[in-house]
Design an enzyme around this catalytic site. Structure first.
Site, mmCIF file in Angstrom:
data_model
loop_
_atom_site.group_PDB
_atom_site.id
_atom_site.type_symbol
_atom_site.label_atom_id
_atom_site.label_comp_id
_atom_site.label_asym_id
_atom_site.label_seq_id
_atom_site.Cartn_x
_atom_site.Cartn_y
_atom_site.Cartn_z
ATOM 1 C CB ALA A 307 -1.693 -7.277 58.299
ATOM 2 C CD GLU A 311 1.128 -0.070 58.160
ATOM 3 O OE1 GLU A 311 0.027 -0.221 58.703
ATOM 4 O OE2 GLU A 311 1.763 -1.017 57.648
ATOM 5 C CG ASP A 353 5.040 26.160 97.782
ATOM 6 O OD1 ASP A 353 5.646 25.351 98.483
ATOM 7 O OD2 ASP A 353 5.564 26.810 96.852
ATOM 8 C CG ASP A 682 7.250 30.150 95.541
ATOM 9 O OD1 ASP A 682 8.138 29.611 96.227
ATOM 10 O OD2 ASP A 682 6.256 30.691 96.041
ATOM 11 C CG ASP A 686 11.057 26.109 96.361
ATOM 12 O OD1 ASP A 686 11.489 25.654 97.438
ATOM 13 O OD2 ASP A 686 10.140 26.945 96.290
#
Ligand code: ATP
Length: 953
Positions: A307, A311, A353, A682, A686
């Site tokens: 119990a 599950e 940015d 980008d 970075d």
């Protein structure tokens, strides 16, 4: 030559001259391959793909599933239960019609099912991630049929001519045709972290080792700096990387925060249930004053152990995460690392940015400033159509030689290409540069023509650290007969001063101006006076404070081509040309997104390479900052110690003129302050900041391959608003996970307590068999839990502060809710159980079994969970305040589950299998009545929390 007569691509390319290599592959450095040639070669060599290896094997993944304390406990239960059945069967104690080993088989089936489910979940997650990674996989810029095109990396063939620039992850092996300042990081191949300088012009001895083949580039390596044109020599598995057959993107198998939380949950549940079992066994023995009922006690213990294990939970979590990832992709946020789905909701600071993320990255030049005059430029988009105006009057550019020179610099010191695509003007390359090509075009100065007239012989490329670039062109070469272009073109007349080379430089105005000693006035240059310097500076500030992105331009005649790497000394003593200001309008959707962030306790921060005044103007416009807010510049940041930065980092929302390495320091400082940071990036440099950030976000459109590789999430539309939507999805996912954990575990605890109570109350036998418990945990709890997983966001999801990603699963009252609701559950059921036991034993007519009290307990527990499911949809709103159809799945799950439960009681074969008994309608009604109390209790709790002003869980 047909594709079939091409060499096998095992040739020693580094020992060949470029022309020889081009000849062997039947390619052309200027026009590339034709479409037909590409088709043929794709047939011959196959797609440019690596077969992925490495990671855990299927068996290892499967075995890992069983290293789970809850599953191990279930296996133990199955074995003990099997042993008991075996004992009963041997000693002839099996009841008539009873199937032996039913519970054992059922439990083992669930264990196997859970294992398979976990396995499928992990393998699918890996496949899904691989697919997502493919979506973000690099495209390659190649020359085909004389045109520049971007194609998918898998479509590259030997003989293709590809172009490389900083930030590109190289997609195939190749021989350099030409390069400029090319530096490549080959750590993926050689393990060497230091970038390698590459050279096109040399050829090397055959025996040169891989790391020294400086005229070749290799798949999987990264361009750190510079540009190059490359002849593709090897693709797919024939590349050096393919040969060593390493996996390009290894699958990470570190446990996610959720997996760690689940382990924590499993440990607590198993320990708790073992303690309870001990109490029940000892209590039972004391009560019976001996070991007489030991088998009963064992059965009770086994049922309690079954119990307590949720599950159904793994399946529900799998579905929730999968749906969350899908919803995020639909909103243009592509998850590259799974934990991001769970942790996005915890973000406290978004560092973004400016260019392209907060703004549209569609640049249009608005004004020029040269020789103390400001000219306005009209026209929209990238169409090279527009006027130049001075004081509202249209002027002819030819009348102002300094403008012609400035525009020439715009066209020549530029890597972008302006093209007409389907009737629309579009740029290939950096939008800032695109706007400059367009600007020059408006005065009839065409980049293509001038690239021919002033061939580029060298350059100092742009980088976010340098914030400037220079292009060196040859003048002598373009002489035609007696006249050279310098004689015929007024734009060049005053610039070259008889020197054979001309350098144009553009970049951040302060930096360029600081390197100037003269100024162009009309057709001539003159020494730059301090007063002029100040005027230019003031004009720059004026343009920037209007939110314009401003670039400064200068030139220098040269007697010789400066050597590579001499930028610091060569970019000195320049002649100032002027300023160009371009507008990059904020994205309209960002303003409300910033607002939403603030309400959600998330602080947006702008980090830009642009000028502080431009940054502030845009930040104020978007609501990220206010007029008068402190703007921290890269220069100031450079001077600060880490401690000083840490003190400032919570106060500053605008960083300007920063370099990528500053971004890393900002993230680290924020993290030391306990912030959970999302950071966009980008560029190639970075990557460290993206890796360091809790959620590294790369740009799908403008981002370099290297930044994408380092990120947790890719923004397919480069848009800040998408980060905010993804954060919201992250919160919804986590809230729903918590919701169904509360739902499932409240019921589990209720079941355990009820089972434990039966022997202590002296009721004979176990109220629930393991099979019935599995049914409840998987079906009658599982279906509504799945429906709760798609619960739409609560209205206040973005009006509360973020929760810590490090909080325990039991935090914020989840633990106490489980226990409280579990106890209420148990009290209601135990009262019903006591009544049902007495009643059933008192009223046993024909066809009725006294044991039906157990079925009443079973039914009542199941139906009470239906009320729980309906009520738990909101923590704060009462059910009558909610639209029942806003999550129709819950209603459907409740109806289906109740029907299934009734079938277990009223369909004879099912009844036999599950060991239930027929219930008279009145008794069923009483069960339903008791069950409804659960719903009433939870609704009363909400009212209580509302009245007392306490925070509901
Ligand atoms: P963000 O970091 O928000 O994207 P950004 O695009 O302005 O901001 P960078 O691309 O690093 O950041 O540019 C920094 C500065 O370098 C710009 O403000 C500009 O002055 C200068 N710059 C940008 N692009 C070029 C270019 N192609 N050539 C020369 N200088 C440039």
């Amino acid at each position: 030559m047909s594709a079939n007569s091409l060499p096998e691509t095992a040739t020693v390319w580094h020992s060949l001259e470029v022309d020889k290599a081009l000849g062997l592959l039947n390619s052309n450095a200027d026009s590339g391959l034709t479409t037909e040639e590409v088709e043929q070669r794709l047939q011959k060599y196959g797609p440019n793909e690596l077969e992925e290896h490495g990671g855990r094997s299927a068996w290892e993944i499967l075995l890992d599933q069983f290293k789970n304390i809850m599953l191990l406990m279930l296996i133990a239960v199955a074995l003990i239960s099997g042993f008991l059945d075996f004992y009963s069967w041997r000693s002839g104690q099996l009841k008539a019609g009873e199937i032996p080993f039913k519970d054992t088989i059922a439990i083992l089936a669930i264990v196997v099912l859970n294992g398979i489910l976990g396995y499928v979940q992990e393998s699918r997650a890996e496949q899904a991630l691989a697919a997502l990674k493919k979506m973000a996989s690099p495209s390659v810029r190649v020359i085909r049929s004389n045109k520049l095109v971007d194609v998918a990396a898998k479509d590259i063939v030997p003989g293709d001519v590809m172009l490389l620039e900083a930030g590109v992850q190289i997609s195939a092996d190749g021989r350099l045709i030409e390069e400029s300042n090319l530096q490549i990081r080959e750590s993926a191949l050689t393990g060497e972290a230091e970038a390698v300088n590459k050279q096109a012009t040399i050829h090397l001895p055959e025996e040169t080792s891989l790391g020294d083949r400086i005229n070749l580039v290799f798949q999987g390596t990264e361009v750190v700096q510079g540009r190059a044109k490359v002849l593709v020599t090897n693709t797919g598995m024939t590349t050096e990387l393919g040969k060593i057959a390493t996996m390009l993107q290894s699958v990470e198998s570190e446990p996610t925060p959720l997996q760690q939380r689940m382990t924590q949950l499993g440990n607590v549940l198993v320990t708790g249930s073992l303690i309870l079992v001990a109490i029940v066994v000892i209590g039972g023995i004391i009560q019976a004053r001996g070991f007489s009922n030991i088998q009963d006690l064992l059965e009770v213990s086994l049922s309690m152990a079954v119990a307590v294990v949720p599950e159904g939970l793994p399946a529900v979590i799998t579905v929730t995460l999968a749906l969350g990832t899908q919803r995020m992709v639909r909103r243009n946020a592509l998850i590259r690392k799974l934990p991001a789905v769970e942790t996005l909701g915890s973000v406290t600071t978004i560092c973004s940015d400016k260019t392209g993320t907060l703004t549209q990255n569609k640049m249009v030049v608005q004004s020029l400033y040269t020789n103390q005059k400001t000219f306005r430029v009209t026209g929209e988009g990238y169409a090279p159509v527009g006027d130049f105006q001075l004081d509202g009057q249209k002027v002819e550019v030819e009348d102002y030689p300094e403008i012609s020179a400035l525009l020439l610099a715009c066209a020549v010191c530029n890597d972008s290409v302006l093209q007409k695509e389907q009737g629309e003007w579009a740029i290939l390359g950096d939008p800032t540069e695109g706007a400059l090509v367009t600007l020059a075009g408006k005065a009839g100065i065409e980049k293509d023509q001038w690239s021919y007239k002033l061939p580029r012989v060298s350059e100092f490329p742009f980088s976010s650290e340098r914030k400037r670039m220079s292009v060196i062109s040859e003048i002598e070469q373009v002489s035609t007969g007696e006249q050279s272009f310098t004689d015929v073109d007024p734009a060049l007349a005053g610039l070259v001063n008889g020197e054979p080379y001309l350098m144009f430089t553009k970049g951040s105005p302060e930096l360029i101006l600081a390197r100037c000693t003269s100024i162009q006035l009309g057709a001539n240059s003159a020494p730059l006076q301090e007063e002029q310097r100040q005027q230019i500076q003031a004009q720059n500030d004026q343009m920037a404070s209007n939110g314009l992105r401003v670039l400064g331009f200068a030139y220098k005649p040269l007697t010789e081509v400066p050597p590579e790497g001499s930028d610091e000394t060569s970019e000195q003593g320049l002649v100032w040309l002027g300023l160009v200001g371009m507008l990059d309008a904020p994205r309209p959707e960002v303003r409300p997104a910033v607002q939403e962030c603030r309400q959600a306790g998330i602080r947006p921060v702008m980090i830009t390479g642009d000028h502080q005044l431009t940054a502030r103007a845009i930040a104020v416009d978007l609501g990220i900052g206010q007029e008068g807010d402190r703007v921290l510049t890269g220069q100031e940041l450079q001077r600060m110690s880490d401690q000083e930065l840490e003190q400032q980092v919570d106060l500053v929302s605008i960083y300007a003129r920063v370099s990528p390495e500053h971004k890393l320091r900002i993230v680290q400082a924020l993290q030391r302050r306990g912030r959970f940071v999302a950071m966009t990036g980008d560029g190639v440099n970075d990557a460290p900041a993206l890796k360091q950030a809790d959620i590294g976000i790369a740009m799908g459109i403008t981002g370099t391959d290297v930044s994408k590789e380092a990120s947790d999430m890719v923004l397919l539309d480069d848009n800040f608003a998408t980060i905010v939507s993804a954060t919201k999805e992250g919160r919804v996912v986590y809230t729903n996970i918590r919701r169904f954990i509360k739902y499932i575990l409240g019921s589990n605890i209720g079941e355990v307590l009820t089972i434990a109570a039966a022997p202590l109350l002296g009721l004979g036998g176990v109220p629930l068999t393991p099979l019935q418990i599995l049914w409840m945990n998987l079906v009658t709890d599982g279906l509504p839990a799945l429906a709760l997983a798609v619960e739409p966001p609560e209205p206040d999801v973005m009006q509360r502060p973020p929760f810590s990603p490090r909080e325990s699963i039991f935090a914020r009252g989840l633990g106490s809710y489980m226990i409280r609701i579990g106890i209420i559950f148990a009290i209601i059921t135990i009262i019903l159980m006591q009544w049902a036991y007495t009643h059933a034993h008192a009223v046993t007519g024909p066809g009725l079994s006294a044991d039906r009290w157990k079925t009443m307990v079973f039914t009542s527990l199941c139906i009470a969970q239906m009320g729980h499911a309906i009520a738990i949809r909101s923590n704060t709103r009462l059910t009558i305040e909610m639209n029942p159809l806003s999550n129709p799945y819950v209603l459907a799950a409740v109806v289906v589950t109740t029907a299934l439960q009734l079938m277990l009681v009223y369909v004879p074969p099912l009844r036999d299998f599950f060991g239930t008994h027929w219930l008279p309608p009145t008794e069923l009604a009483i069960c339903i009545g008791f069950s409804a109390l659960m719903f009433v209790w939870i609704e009363l709790e909400k009212i209580f929390f509302r009245l007392t002003g306490k925070k509901a869980v």
